[in-house]
Write an enzyme that holds these catalytic residues in place. Structure first.
Site, mmCIF file in Angstrom:
data_model
loop_
_atom_site.group_PDB
_atom_site.id
_atom_site.type_symbol
_atom_site.label_atom_id
_atom_site.label_comp_id
_atom_site.label_asym_id
_atom_site.label_seq_id
_atom_site.Cartn_x
_atom_site.Cartn_y
_atom_site.Cartn_z
ATOM 1 N N GLY A 1 84.854 33.432 -98.945
ATOM 2 C CA GLY A 1 85.456 34.583 -98.266
ATOM 3 C C GLY A 1 85.901 35.609 -99.306
ATOM 4 O O GLY A 1 85.695 35.427 -100.511
ATOM 5 N N TYR B 1 74.497 20.514 -91.487
ATOM 6 C CA TYR B 1 75.479 21.521 -91.049
ATOM 7 C C TYR B 1 75.869 21.272 -89.588
ATOM 8 O O TYR B 1 77.055 21.107 -89.267
ATOM 9 C CB TYR B 1 74.895 22.937 -91.236
ATOM 10 C CG TYR B 1 75.665 23.985 -90.469
ATOM 11 C CD1 TYR B 1 77.005 24.224 -90.750
ATOM 12 C CD2 TYR B 1 75.055 24.720 -89.439
ATOM 13 C CE1 TYR B 1 77.729 25.169 -90.022
ATOM 14 C CE2 TYR B 1 75.770 25.666 -88.722
ATOM 15 C CZ TYR B 1 77.097 25.882 -89.010
ATOM 16 O OH TYR B 1 77.807 26.807 -88.285
#
Ligand code: UDP
Length: 323
Positions: A36, A141
């Protein structure tokens, strides 16, 4: 409400934080800033740097802030990477998630809204995909997200924790302030935006021999403002369990490229390329449950609106949040 947003410096977490603050909630962002961006954290939010795999830190922040609810966006989310390094996906997305929910339980926090994904369905046995379709992920995932949904189900079952999982389809678009900036970038819309900005020569279309109307894959593109809105509705309601979030309309890769040409005025050179391993031909949401129960109504589902908002943001932030 007081909300702890894990992963609030990421793409969807940043926009949801912005909208929570607009809706007068108090927000603490918890993020390790590994993927991020500091600049993606709304200035009105408090920020606590930390990693979900660091149990002591998670427990401390949870105990200090004592939120009314948690929103959890902090996860790795690249399918190809998960095929190469499954262990980092299970460690971050499952073990990190367990630290978070255990810290919530200890601090008596009774509500979590979790970012899940349509990747938990794998190759769906029917489309549109409703929440009751069998979940058979085809990559680590999707498996890691499904595993954490199961953890949350047990916290709901055993401790009455309110646990909502929102299974996103293809998140895209931007607000004025916050948009999509991944490194490496793998998603179709930001890649096309980089072409339009002259940062890439063209886009590869992964497969045009699928059994779809124009041979390219169909995806359900959902604007992040609509996704963020669903989180706020889930926060205010008293529900648990899964909700699919999509518009119910599938657009092909060729349609995405064509629409981007119209919006940007750039020719967006496109080359056909082999299929990308693991890509299902068609992923479209059956999202009636979210509409009926959460009273959710996507407002920006039109592909032109989505691409226009992405284009506005990328033009203003040609290098994303900067390195
Ligand atoms: N895609 C493509 N070229 C790219 C990136 C993606 O043709 O450079 C295709 C991809 O095969 C899929 C669709 O665009 O059919 C959406 O892919 P994306 O990676 O954006 O999202 P996903 O559906 O994998 O979550």
């Amino acid at each position: 409400m007081k909300v702890l947003v894990a992963g609030g410096a990421g793409y969807i977490g940043s926009v949801t934080t912005e909208m929570l603050l607009d809706d007068d909630h108090e927000v603490v962002v918890f993020d390790n800033l590994e993927r991020g961006h500091r600049k993606a954290i709304d200035k009105r939010a408090a920020f606590r740097k930390g990693d979900l795999r660091d149990k002591d830190r998670v427990f401390k922040v949870m105990a200090d802030f004592k939120p009314d609810a948690v929103m959890h966006f902090a996860a790795y989310a690249l399918v190809p990477e998960s095929m190469e390094k499954p262990e980092i996906y299970f460690r971050n997305n499952v073990v990190g998630g367990v630290n978070l929910v255990e810290a919530m339980f200890k601090a008596d926090v009774g509500k979590i809204v979790f970012s899940s994904t349509c990747a938990t369905y794998g190759q769906p046995e029917k489309v549109p995909i409703t929440e009751d379709v069998a979940q058979k992920p085809t990559n680590p995932y999707g498996e890691s997200k499904l595993a954490f949904e199961k953890v949350l189900n047990w916290y709901h079952e055993l401790h009455g924790m309110q646990t909502v999982f929102l299974r996103y389809f293809n998140a895209c678009g931007a607000t004025e302030k916050f948009g999509e900036d991944h490194d490496p970038e793998t998603h179709i819309i930001p890649i096309i935006m980089q072409v339009a900005l002259g940062q890439r020569k063209g886009v590869k279309i992964f497969g045009d021999d699928y059994k779809t109307p124009d041979g390219t894959c169909l995806r359900d593109y959902i604007h992040i403002v609509d996704l963020a809105q669903a989180h706020i509705l889930a926060l205010k309601g008293n529900y648990s369990g899964p909700f699919n979030l999509g518009t119910g309309t599938g657009y092909s890769v060729k349609e995405v490229v064509e629409t981007a040409r119209e919006i940007t005025g750039h020719p967006i050179p496109a080359k056909m390329a082999p299929r990308r391993p693991g890509d299902p031909p068609c992923l479209v949401a059956g999202a009636d449950k979210a509409r009926k129960i959460l009273k959710w109504k996507p407002r920006y589902g039109d592909l032109k609106t989505i691409i226009q908002s992405a284009w506005n943001w990328h033009r203003e932030h040609p290098r994303g949040y900067g390195k």
